[in-house]
Design an enzyme around this catalytic site. Sequence first.
Site, PDB file in Angstrom:
ATOM      1  N   MET A  36      14.874  24.179  14.222  1.00 18.76           N
ATOM      2  CA  MET A  36      14.495  25.141  13.193  1.00 18.76           C
ATOM      3  C   MET A  36      13.662  26.234  13.843  1.00 18.76           C
ATOM      4  O   MET A  36      12.657  25.940  14.499  1.00 18.76           O
ATOM      5  CB  MET A  36      13.697  24.451  12.080  1.00 18.76           C
ATOM      6  CG  MET A  36      14.483  23.391  11.327  1.00 18.76           C
ATOM      7  SD  MET A  36      13.432  22.427  10.210  1.00 18.76           S
ATOM      8  CE  MET A  36      12.624  21.325  11.389  1.00 18.76           C
ATOM      9  N   GLN A 127      17.808  24.057  22.171  1.00 25.00           N
ATOM     10  CA  GLN A 127      18.940  24.753  21.561  1.00 25.00           C
ATOM     11  C   GLN A 127      18.897  26.259  21.802  1.00 25.00           C
ATOM     12  O   GLN A 127      17.841  26.885  21.723  1.00 25.00           O
ATOM     13  CB  GLN A 127      19.000  24.507  20.054  1.00 25.00           C
ATOM     14  CG  GLN A 127      20.294  25.048  19.439  1.00 25.00           C
ATOM     15  CD  GLN A 127      20.316  25.006  17.936  1.00 25.00           C
ATOM     16  OE1 GLN A 127      19.585  25.752  17.276  1.00 25.00           O
ATOM     17  NE2 GLN A 127      21.159  24.148  17.363  1.00 25.00           N
ATOM     18  N   CYS A 156      24.223  28.758  12.684  1.00 21.33           N
ATOM     19  CA  CYS A 156      23.347  29.701  11.989  1.00 21.33           C
ATOM     20  C   CYS A 156      24.176  30.633  11.115  1.00 21.33           C
ATOM     21  O   CYS A 156      25.051  31.345  11.623  1.00 21.33           O
ATOM     22  CB  CYS A 156      22.526  30.509  12.984  1.00 21.33           C
ATOM     23  SG  CYS A 156      21.376  31.653  12.180  1.00 21.33           S
ATOM     24  N   GLY A 259      22.677  17.244   6.584  1.00 27.57           N
ATOM     25  CA  GLY A 259      22.791  17.746   5.219  1.00 27.57           C
ATOM     26  C   GLY A 259      22.497  16.701   4.168  1.00 27.57           C
ATOM     27  O   GLY A 259      22.838  15.531   4.312  1.00 27.57           O
ATOM     28  N   ASN A 260      21.809  17.111   3.095  1.00 30.86           N
ATOM     29  CA  ASN A 260      21.527  16.290   1.915  1.00 30.86           C
ATOM     30  C   ASN A 260      20.439  15.241   2.122  1.00 30.86           C
ATOM     31  O   ASN A 260      20.426  14.232   1.424  1.00 30.86           O
ATOM     32  CB  ASN A 260      22.791  15.556   1.424  1.00 30.86           C
ATOM     33  CG  ASN A 260      23.870  16.490   0.936  1.00 30.86           C
ATOM     34  OD1 ASN A 260      23.616  17.658   0.699  1.00 30.86           O
ATOM     35  ND2 ASN A 260      25.074  15.984   0.795  1.00 30.86           N
ATOM     36  N   ALA A 282      16.441  18.698   8.554  1.00 26.33           N
ATOM     37  CA  ALA A 282      15.692  19.929   8.823  1.00 26.33           C
ATOM     38  C   ALA A 282      14.574  20.074   7.802  1.00 26.33           C
ATOM     39  O   ALA A 282      13.434  19.668   8.034  1.00 26.33           O
ATOM     40  CB  ALA A 282      16.638  21.129   8.783  1.00 26.33           C
ATOM     41  N   GLU A 283      14.896  20.627   6.624  1.00 28.75           N
ATOM     42  CA  GLU A 283      13.879  20.882   5.605  1.00 28.75           C
ATOM     43  C   GLU A 283      13.165  19.613   5.170  1.00 28.75           C
ATOM     44  O   GLU A 283      11.987  19.638   4.808  1.00 28.75           O
ATOM     45  CB  GLU A 283      14.522  21.550   4.385  1.00 28.75           C
ATOM     46  CG  GLU A 283      15.200  22.873   4.677  1.00 28.75           C
ATOM     47  CD  GLU A 283      14.218  24.019   4.831  1.00 28.75           C
ATOM     48  OE1 GLU A 283      13.038  23.802   4.547  1.00 28.75           O
ATOM     49  OE2 GLU A 283      14.635  25.117   5.221  1.00 28.75           O
TER      50      GLU A 283
END
Length: 596
Positions: A36, A127, A156, A259-260, A282-283
Amino acid sequence: MASSATNGDAPTARPKLHGRAFYESIGSPKFIVAPMVDQSEFVWRMLIRSFLTPDQKNAVLAYTPMFHARLFEENAKYRDSHFEATRPGSSTATSTPAPTSSDSEQLPQPKPFLDGNPTLDRPLFVQFCANNPKYLLGAAQFAAPHCDAIDLNLGCPQGIARRGHYGAFLQEDQELIFKLIRILHNHLSVPVTAKIRILETKEDTLAYAKNVLDAGASIITVHGRRREQKGHLTGLADWEYIRYLRENLPKDTVIFANGNILQHEDLQRCLEATGADAVMSAEGTLSDPALFAEPPLVGQEGREYWRGKDGKGGHRIDAVFRRYMDIIHKFVLEQDPPARRPLFVIGDDEGWIAEARAKEAKEAGQEEEGPARKKRKKDGGSKNEKVTSPNLVAIRPHLFHLLRHFIAKHTDVRDALARCHAGDVPAVEKILDMVELRVAEGLIEYEKTGGKSVEEPELEPTPQTTEESDAPAEGSKPEEDPEDADYDPESSAAAVRRCKRPWWVTQPIVRPLPKEALANGSISLSKKEKKKQESAALAASGAGAGTGTNVNENTSKEGSQAVEGELPKTDAVEGIKEPTLDTERPALATDELVSG
């Protein structure tokens, strides 16, 4: 040759491994800290790992923030302000590229500092985003001695990636993607990996993944969202695509699913649903750095974990904030953290609370005098001091995300955080004091009222019940929920109810689904999409244009919805626009890079 080291010494050479053999050599980690931009820096990675027991440390692999390959390769100030592999001011290892795999011996390296330190920060992947094989290889050679692998960002989805022609905007140029990965595979001393987004069909996504692997990628991370799914259109990741890749790629392929992930329970659900080797978040890790850690048993919560009368719990905001600051003091400022009282729990002496409130009131509105300003500068930042350490620059963004639910109630803390300058550690310590005081008061009120102090009206599955955020968390995957009679796959209300905790507990930020965002005015349809939906409504009803047509969250590229206008067409290669350096702050790029 790949790098390895012990006892904090410089890396030593070992055979370069590939694919599953490489994955097993780094401990077969199951949980992955996503790359991130400006948010997965050393201190935050250390914070996430700090919640794990010693025998769990190899279960987590972390990525650095996404770096711009050309800037990293060309500009030493950019490298030094983003990647502190060796101590600032020393004869840094990042000043000279690492030798290629064809060299028989590796050059001696200075003593490790933060990023990639073998005793602190491994396993670690670095990355890059890139569109030029030469720049990518040059940048990767600087970083290779300090990491376990180099990752290519192909996910991205932001406008800057479109303008710069990198990230998810390379997916139409599979030949270039192959060249970028192959040059790293052939010439680097460490393996190469890649992170992609899914395409329109499972078959196209499979062909994409095969191209990445054939080029030499040892591991492929699959984000189960399309390029168009971003901002208010983020929607839900499709785990079925990842399962399809698992079933159709060679069995020894290493796949990470992304994801999710909102809560700890989602980790195992994702592994089971996708068949992936590991799951990336991530989040989720920004809202709850303890996401990967097993919750304590009932009765063993201690002072850092809180469990309510309904049995739901989570790590306390003040505990996470305190850990974060202690890591900054110890590793970045290289000093002992301030002496701190034990975190308050019910039953402790409450006398200090009134004293703290009185002190806070006395200090409110007072301007600091000269000696205080000098001390602030010495201890880590002031208004006029340029701060380039990525770990200090990231403090405010991290706290705004971590404290999102807290500052929605305590706006005075929000305002104090907004007044802080980058790297102003003493000011942040005062905010920590404010947070600890309010958490203590909240716990007392909760006990006095039998839990009623945090009760809220029952959420209904309508767009108005969900929260919005400039940095959205990932939604939960739609599936039947036998325990929720009001479950609606087009509403985020169920996810909000599942994740809701008192404001002093870490919890995810739940983004409204696209249909909800459209209904509450957060997004609008493009002219093309409006015309398309009007035509569809006419065809279906035979009369009038339908004005209330629902939005399909998996909109095609030809009819994508607009957040702030339609996505412009991808730049041609000859029209590439890359970020430049800020003339006033030469260590920083003028354009903000966002990871996908």
